[in-house]
Design a protein around this motif. Structure first.
Motif, PDB file in Angstrom:
ATOM      1  N   PHE A  55       0.865  -1.176   0.000  1.00 55.04           N
ATOM      2  CA  PHE A  55       0.000   0.000   0.000  1.00 55.04           C
ATOM      3  C   PHE A  55       0.898   1.222   0.000  1.00 55.04           C
ATOM      4  CE2 PHE A  55      -3.082  -3.033   1.363  1.00 55.04           C
ATOM      5  CZ  PHE A  55      -4.302  -2.509   1.005  1.00 55.04           C
ATOM      6  N   HIS A  56       0.405   2.326  -0.558  1.00 53.79           N
ATOM      7  CA  HIS A  56       1.172   3.562  -0.474  1.00 53.79           C
ATOM      8  C   HIS A  56       0.223   4.744  -0.460  1.00 53.79           C
ATOM      9  CE1 HIS A  56       0.548   3.690  -4.839  1.00 53.79           C
ATOM     10  NE2 HIS A  56       0.985   4.944  -4.841  1.00 53.79           N
ATOM     11  N   SER A  57       0.743   5.888  -0.053  1.00 52.47           N
ATOM     12  CA  SER A  57      -0.022   7.123  -0.098  1.00 52.47           C
ATOM     13  C   SER A  57       0.867   8.203  -0.686  1.00 52.47           C
ATOM     14  CB  SER A  57      -0.507   7.521   1.307  1.00 52.47           C
ATOM     15  OG  SER A  57       0.598   7.845   2.120  1.00 52.47           O
ATOM     16  N   HIS A  58       0.260   9.332  -1.022  1.00 46.86           N
ATOM     17  CA  HIS A  58       1.026  10.450  -1.573  1.00 46.86           C
ATOM     18  C   HIS A  58       0.812  11.691  -0.728  1.00 46.86           C
ATOM     19  CE1 HIS A  58       2.645   8.870  -5.358  1.00 46.86           C
ATOM     20  NE2 HIS A  58       1.631   8.033  -5.287  1.00 46.86           N
ATOM     21  N   LYS A  59       1.863  12.493  -0.624  1.00 50.38           N
ATOM     22  CA  LYS A  59       1.790  13.716   0.184  1.00 50.38           C
ATOM     23  C   LYS A  59       1.096  14.844  -0.565  1.00 50.38           C
ATOM     24  CE  LYS A  59       6.468  12.827   1.802  1.00 50.38           C
ATOM     25  NZ  LYS A  59       6.629  11.822   0.808  1.00 50.38           N
ATOM     26  N   GLU A  62      -2.528  13.718  -6.222  1.00 50.07           N
ATOM     27  CA  GLU A  62      -3.626  12.773  -6.354  1.00 50.07           C
ATOM     28  C   GLU A  62      -3.279  11.835  -7.498  1.00 50.07           C
ATOM     29  OE1 GLU A  62      -7.159  15.020  -7.300  1.00 50.07           O
ATOM     30  OE2 GLU A  62      -6.640  15.141  -9.403  1.00 50.07           O
ATOM     31  N   GLU A  63      -3.956  10.683  -7.523  1.00 48.50           N
ATOM     32  CA  GLU A  63      -3.738   9.739  -8.612  1.00 48.50           C
ATOM     33  C   GLU A  63      -5.075   9.418  -9.264  1.00 48.50           C
ATOM     34  OE1 GLU A  63       0.090   7.081  -7.669  1.00 48.50           O
ATOM     35  OE2 GLU A  63      -1.650   6.551  -6.466  1.00 48.50           O
ATOM     36  N   ASN A  64      -5.026   9.241 -10.581  1.00 45.38           N
ATOM     37  CA  ASN A  64      -6.193   8.833 -11.358  1.00 45.38           C
ATOM     38  C   ASN A  64      -5.840   7.532 -12.061  1.00 45.38           C
ATOM     39  OD1 ASN A  64      -8.245  11.252 -11.357  1.00 45.38           O
ATOM     40  ND2 ASN A  64      -6.197  12.120 -11.447  1.00 45.38           N
ATOM     41  N   TYR A  65      -6.518   6.469 -11.669  1.00 42.59           N
ATOM     42  CA  TYR A  65      -6.284   5.152 -12.256  1.00 42.59           C
ATOM     43  C   TYR A  65      -7.337   4.902 -13.334  1.00 42.59           C
ATOM     44  CZ  TYR A  65      -3.181   4.010  -8.323  1.00 42.59           C
ATOM     45  OH  TYR A  65      -2.164   3.993  -7.408  1.00 42.59           O
ATOM     46  N   ILE A  66      -6.887   4.501 -14.498  1.00 44.73           N
ATOM     47  CA  ILE A  66      -7.776   4.184 -15.613  1.00 44.73           C
ATOM     48  C   ILE A  66      -7.559   2.718 -15.956  1.00 44.73           C
ATOM     49  CG2 ILE A  66      -8.393   4.725 -17.994  1.00 44.73           C
ATOM     50  CD1 ILE A  66      -6.952   7.497 -17.452  1.00 44.73           C
ATOM     51  N   ASP A  96      -4.307   5.455   1.946  1.00 42.87           N
ATOM     52  CA  ASP A  96      -3.635   4.257   1.424  1.00 42.87           C
ATOM     53  C   ASP A  96      -4.438   3.674   0.279  1.00 42.87           C
ATOM     54  OD1 ASP A  96      -1.779   4.547   3.509  1.00 42.87           O
ATOM     55  OD2 ASP A  96      -3.043   3.356   4.864  1.00 42.87           O
ATOM     56  N   ARG A  97      -3.739   3.195  -0.722  1.00 34.31           N
ATOM     57  CA  ARG A  97      -4.429   2.614  -1.873  1.00 34.31           C
ATOM     58  C   ARG A  97      -3.717   1.361  -2.379  1.00 34.31           C
ATOM     59  NH1 ARG A  97      -2.638   7.486  -4.293  1.00 34.31           N
ATOM     60  NH2 ARG A  97      -3.425   8.168  -2.285  1.00 34.31           N
ATOM     61  N   ASN A  98      -4.542   0.482  -2.990  1.00 38.14           N
ATOM     62  CA  ASN A  98      -4.024  -0.714  -3.633  1.00 38.14           C
ATOM     63  C   ASN A  98      -5.100  -1.236  -4.573  1.00 38.14           C
ATOM     64  OD1 ASN A  98      -2.507  -2.954  -4.342  1.00 38.14           O
ATOM     65  ND2 ASN A  98      -2.046  -3.533  -2.229  1.00 38.14           N
ATOM     66  N   ILE A 112      -2.299   8.288 -13.618  1.00 40.37           N
ATOM     67  CA  ILE A 112      -1.857   9.664 -13.855  1.00 40.37           C
ATOM     68  C   ILE A 112      -1.785  10.361 -12.506  1.00 40.37           C
ATOM     69  CG2 ILE A 112      -2.362  11.845 -15.014  1.00 40.37           C
ATOM     70  CD1 ILE A 112      -4.003  10.183 -17.061  1.00 40.37           C
ATOM     71  N   GLN A 113      -0.605  10.833 -12.193  1.00 47.58           N
ATOM     72  CA  GLN A 113      -0.350  11.456 -10.891  1.00 47.58           C
ATOM     73  C   GLN A 113      -0.068  12.938 -11.110  1.00 47.58           C
ATOM     74  OE1 GLN A 113       3.399  11.086  -7.903  1.00 47.58           O
ATOM     75  NE2 GLN A 113       2.676   9.164  -8.740  1.00 47.58           N
ATOM     76  N   ALA A 114      -0.809  13.789 -10.410  1.00 47.99           N
ATOM     77  CA  ALA A 114      -0.619  15.232 -10.550  1.00 47.99           C
ATOM     78  C   ALA A 114      -0.909  15.906  -9.219  1.00 47.99           C
ATOM     79  CB  ALA A 114      -1.537  15.795 -11.627  1.00 47.99           C
TER      80      ALA A 114
HETATM   81 ZN    ZN Z   1       1.209   6.309  -6.291  1.00 42.61          ZN
END
Ligand code: ZN
Length: 136
Positions: A55-59, A62-66, A96-98, A112-114
């Motif tokens: 699992f991970h998170s970002h500070k 945001e992430e967009n999963y397609i 946390d995401r997975n 896509i991470q922005a």
């Molecule tokens: Zn990530």
């Protein structure tokens, strides 16, 4: 094994490829190849029954999963939901995401991470129609 290939660049563009997505294998990040300044794009795949091994998170991002192929489950903190080809999932910072592939076919996806909250104008509020000879 897929790899990122630089195909051609110009003063105002960069063209790279991760190759055939039907048999995509591994995880590839393309920011360095394209020189993107606004986001990071990665391609990933999970074989049947597999999840990302952590699992991970970002500070700040945001992430967009397609989801391009396959189906499975997505977990954000304690929330779990089904995903499938065509799903688009935005995940905020500080959680946390997975994801896990539960289909018999591999699950291939783009992430896509922005920077969260950085999107100002978009679509037609940022676009101008221009006059250009069509060379296509
Ligand atoms: Zn990530």
């Amino acid at each position: 094994m897929n790899e990122v290939k630089d195909l051609n660049t110009g003063e105002k563009f960069a063209h790279a490829s991760v190759g055939n997505l039907h048999n995509f294998d591994g995880k590839l990040f393309v920011k360095d190849a394209t020189g993107a300044t606004s986001c990071e794009i990665s391609f990933g795949t999970l074989p049947s029954g597999a999840s990302v091994p952590f699992f991970h998170s970002h500070k700040e991002n945001e992430e967009n999963y397609i989801i391009l192929t396959g189906a499975g489950k997505f977990q954000v903190d304690a929330d779990v939901f089904n995903i499938a080809e065509g799903s688009v999932v935005r995940v905020s910072t500080a959680c946390d995401r997975n994801l896990k592939c539960t289909s018999s076919e591999p699950m291939t996806y783009i992430c896509i991470q922005a920077k969260e909250g950085s999107l100002g104008g978009y679509t037609m509020t940022d676009a101008d129609l221009t006059q250009r000879e069509n060379l296509l």
